[in-house]
Design a protein around this motif. Sequence first.
Motif, short mmCIF file in Angstrom:
data_model
loop_
_atom_site.label_atom_id
_atom_site.label_comp_id
_atom_site.label_asym_id
_atom_site.label_seq_id
_atom_site.Cartn_x
_atom_site.Cartn_y
_atom_site.Cartn_z
N THR A 1 -13.24 -3.75 7.85
CA THR A 1 -11.90 -3.48 7.32
C THR A 1 -11.08 -2.62 8.27
O THR A 1 -11.60 -1.80 9.03
CB THR A 1 -11.99 -2.77 5.96
OG1 THR A 1 -12.70 -1.52 6.10
CG2 THR A 1 -12.72 -3.63 4.94
N ASP A 2 -9.76 -2.82 8.19
CA ASP A 2 -8.82 -2.04 8.98
C ASP A 2 -7.47 -2.09 8.27
O ASP A 2 -7.21 -3.00 7.47
CB ASP A 2 -8.70 -2.58 10.40
CG ASP A 2 -8.10 -1.56 11.37
OD1 ASP A 2 -8.89 -0.80 11.97
OD2 ASP A 2 -6.87 -1.52 11.50
N ILE A 3 -6.60 -1.16 8.59
CA ILE A 3 -5.28 -1.11 7.95
C ILE A 3 -4.28 -2.06 8.60
O ILE A 3 -3.31 -2.49 7.98
CB ILE A 3 -4.72 0.34 7.96
CG1 ILE A 3 -3.48 0.44 7.07
CG2 ILE A 3 -4.41 0.78 9.39
CD1 ILE A 3 -2.94 1.86 6.93
N SER A 4 -4.52 -2.42 9.85
CA SER A 4 -3.55 -3.19 10.62
C SER A 4 -3.82 -4.69 10.57
O SER A 4 -4.86 -5.16 11.02
CB SER A 4 -3.54 -2.71 12.08
OG SER A 4 -2.81 -3.59 12.90
N LEU A 5 -2.86 -5.46 10.06
CA LEU A 5 -3.01 -6.92 10.00
C LEU A 5 -3.03 -7.56 11.39
O LEU A 5 -3.85 -8.45 11.66
CB LEU A 5 -1.90 -7.52 9.14
CG LEU A 5 -2.03 -7.26 7.63
CD1 LEU A 5 -0.79 -7.78 6.90
CD2 LEU A 5 -3.28 -7.92 7.08
N TRP B 1 6.07 -2.72 8.17
CA TRP B 1 5.16 -1.57 8.19
C TRP B 1 3.85 -1.94 8.88
O TRP B 1 3.29 -1.15 9.63
CB TRP B 1 4.90 -1.08 6.77
CG TRP B 1 3.97 0.09 6.71
CD1 TRP B 1 2.71 0.11 6.25
CD2 TRP B 1 4.24 1.42 7.19
NE1 TRP B 1 2.16 1.36 6.38
CE2 TRP B 1 3.08 2.18 6.96
CE3 TRP B 1 5.35 2.03 7.77
CZ2 TRP B 1 2.99 3.52 7.29
CZ3 TRP B 1 5.27 3.38 8.11
CH2 TRP B 1 4.10 4.11 7.87
N SER B 2 3.37 -3.15 8.66
CA SER B 2 2.14 -3.61 9.29
C SER B 2 2.29 -3.65 10.80
O SER B 2 1.39 -3.23 11.54
CB SER B 2 1.77 -4.99 8.77
OG SER B 2 0.60 -5.47 9.39
N TYR C 1 14.19 4.02 9.89
CA TYR C 1 13.51 4.59 8.73
C TYR C 1 14.00 3.91 7.45
O TYR C 1 13.20 3.52 6.58
CB TYR C 1 13.76 6.10 8.67
CG TYR C 1 13.00 6.82 7.59
CD1 TYR C 1 11.73 7.33 7.82
CD2 TYR C 1 13.57 7.01 6.32
CE1 TYR C 1 11.03 8.00 6.82
CE2 TYR C 1 12.89 7.67 5.32
CZ TYR C 1 11.61 8.17 5.58
OH TYR C 1 10.92 8.82 4.59
N GLU C 2 15.30 3.76 7.34
CA GLU C 2 15.88 3.08 6.17
C GLU C 2 15.42 1.62 6.11
O GLU C 2 15.19 1.08 5.03
CB GLU C 2 17.41 3.15 6.22
CG GLU C 2 17.97 4.55 6.03
CD GLU C 2 19.48 4.58 6.13
OE1 GLU C 2 20.09 3.49 6.19
OE2 GLU C 2 20.05 5.68 6.17
N HIS C 3 15.27 1.01 7.28
CA HIS C 3 14.82 -0.38 7.36
C HIS C 3 13.42 -0.52 6.75
O HIS C 3 13.11 -1.54 6.13
CB HIS C 3 14.81 -0.82 8.83
CG HIS C 3 14.37 -2.24 9.05
ND1 HIS C 3 15.14 -3.32 8.72
CD2 HIS C 3 13.21 -2.74 9.56
CE1 HIS C 3 14.49 -4.45 9.02
NE2 HIS C 3 13.32 -4.12 9.53
#
Length: 292
Positions: A159-163, A80-81, A65-67
């Motif tokens: 479109t999509d959120i995931s690269l 995050w991607s 989580y910190e990463h």
Amino acid sequence: MGAAVTDRWSIKSTPAMDAEQFQLWQALLEERTGMTLSNERKTFLETSLSIRMRELGIEDYDTYYEHLMVGSTESRAMEWSVLVDRLTVQETSFFRHPGSYALVEEFVQRFKAEQPDGASLDVWSVGCSTGEEAYSLAMMINEQLTGSDRKLFYGITATDISLPTLAKARKGEYPLRRVLQVDPQLREKYFQPSGNEQTMAVAPVLRERICFARLNVLDLSTAPMNDMDLIFCQNMLIYFRRWRKRQIVNRLAERLAPGGILVLGPGEVTDWQHPDLERIHFADTLAFRRCR
């Protein structure tokens, strides 16, 4: 030395996530993407995070989580991607919901009959995942608008959120078992050998009509798409809370051109109305037309 290597690569059990940690990850996912993760999917989250943590050599959820929260902006965005790609379910197929595509076919036929030469049909595939939806729309539209003396054009923004998911969509190569589900005539016309016996590639005539781009649906207010003739959004809204679903479809409605249609997944939104839209009554579909 051998014992150390064996221990390093041995199969480890998935670490248990306590209630506080689960709530923290739930909140992060909803804040960043709008998607909700029910308590029943806690095991799914643990497994998905654990696999990624092992790849990075991270031992516990708090450290990971910190990463995601510290470090350079670029490194956090990249990680995050990757994580979003692991956590979003990419269950899709060509022409997944026949009723919706039948409505699209009728809509394109009417567009062809009513519009003058030189007109362009602007389409938006929202939450396009690995591209099957966008390519299905392209096949449907291409069949209607080409092969005659009319000069009509079309373009699809997907479109999509995931690269990583978008990279697969742009590549346009799919397992043979998925392609074999496509109508034989369409398969013969729009797919070609990929150089791999287990996959087939989408033909350039479709790929050149589609622009794949990253977009988080939480950022629809700043999306550049406007005056769209057709917005196709299916199997995505199920991941959101009721109020968020309504927020999303309200913003999509604002991006329609007069006479344009919004096609949603059947049952994904209930008791929703918009002053500028009217319900389209078509078998086994959930769709609306902008009437003003």
